[in-house]
Scaffold this active site. Sequence first.
Site, PDB file in Angstrom:
ATOM      1  CG  ASP A  97       3.707  -8.250   6.009  1.00 60.07           C
ATOM      2  OD1 ASP A  97       3.897  -7.551   6.682  1.00 60.07           O
ATOM      3  OD2 ASP A  97       2.668  -8.901   6.048  1.00 60.07           O
ATOM      4  CG  ASN A 144       4.652   1.294   4.587  1.00 58.63           C
ATOM      5  OD1 ASN A 144       5.085   0.547   3.598  1.00 58.63           O
ATOM      6  ND2 ASN A 144       3.562   0.619   5.180  1.00 58.63           N
TER       7      ASN A 144
END
Length: 170
Positions: A10, A58
């Site tokens: 992340d 995603n």
Amino acid sequence: LPAHIAIIMDGNGRWAKQRNYPRIMGHKAGVDPVRTVVETCAQLGLEALTLYAFSVENWKRPRHEIEGLWRLLRFYLRRELPNLMRNDIQLVAIGRIESLPAPVQAELQMVMDKTAQNRGMRLNLAINYGGRTELVDAVNAMLDNARLEGNLDALEITEEGITEHLYTSG
Ligand code: FPP
């Protein structure tokens, strides 16, 4: 030491934004620290390391970003194979791998096959992964097996059954 560490990859986008770079530069910069973390965890004797690299959500990202991620993943796999072998690491991809572009699947399969006999740390690469998706796939696998064996009526969903059918079973 813990037996298993899981890392959510992340902050790549924010790292790039702070520097006025395109997001893909952030992903690119994220690859080298991954190498260090994987090697260090293996050398410390961890049993398993899971890297959450691409979630089922995603896919909502821009197409060029996703294509850049597949390119980076293929580059990483090709470059890291000797390092995985040297450190006795077994790589296993977890997630809906069958929905990935064919060249990515082929590269993952090649690295999984070549590292299958390694007995050191297990490196789980979570790609096209979702926690709920994993449960759906586990229950569907149980249904398929029961259908094949002709005992669908007797099928009971138990914790043990789910555990056996998770991507990490075994
Ligand atoms: C999170 O950053 C990172 C990703 C979604 C992709 C990570 C995957 C790769 C770099 C591909 C190569 C894989 C390996 C295992 C080396 P973000 O974009 O969510 O950043 P943000 O939180 O700052 O927006």
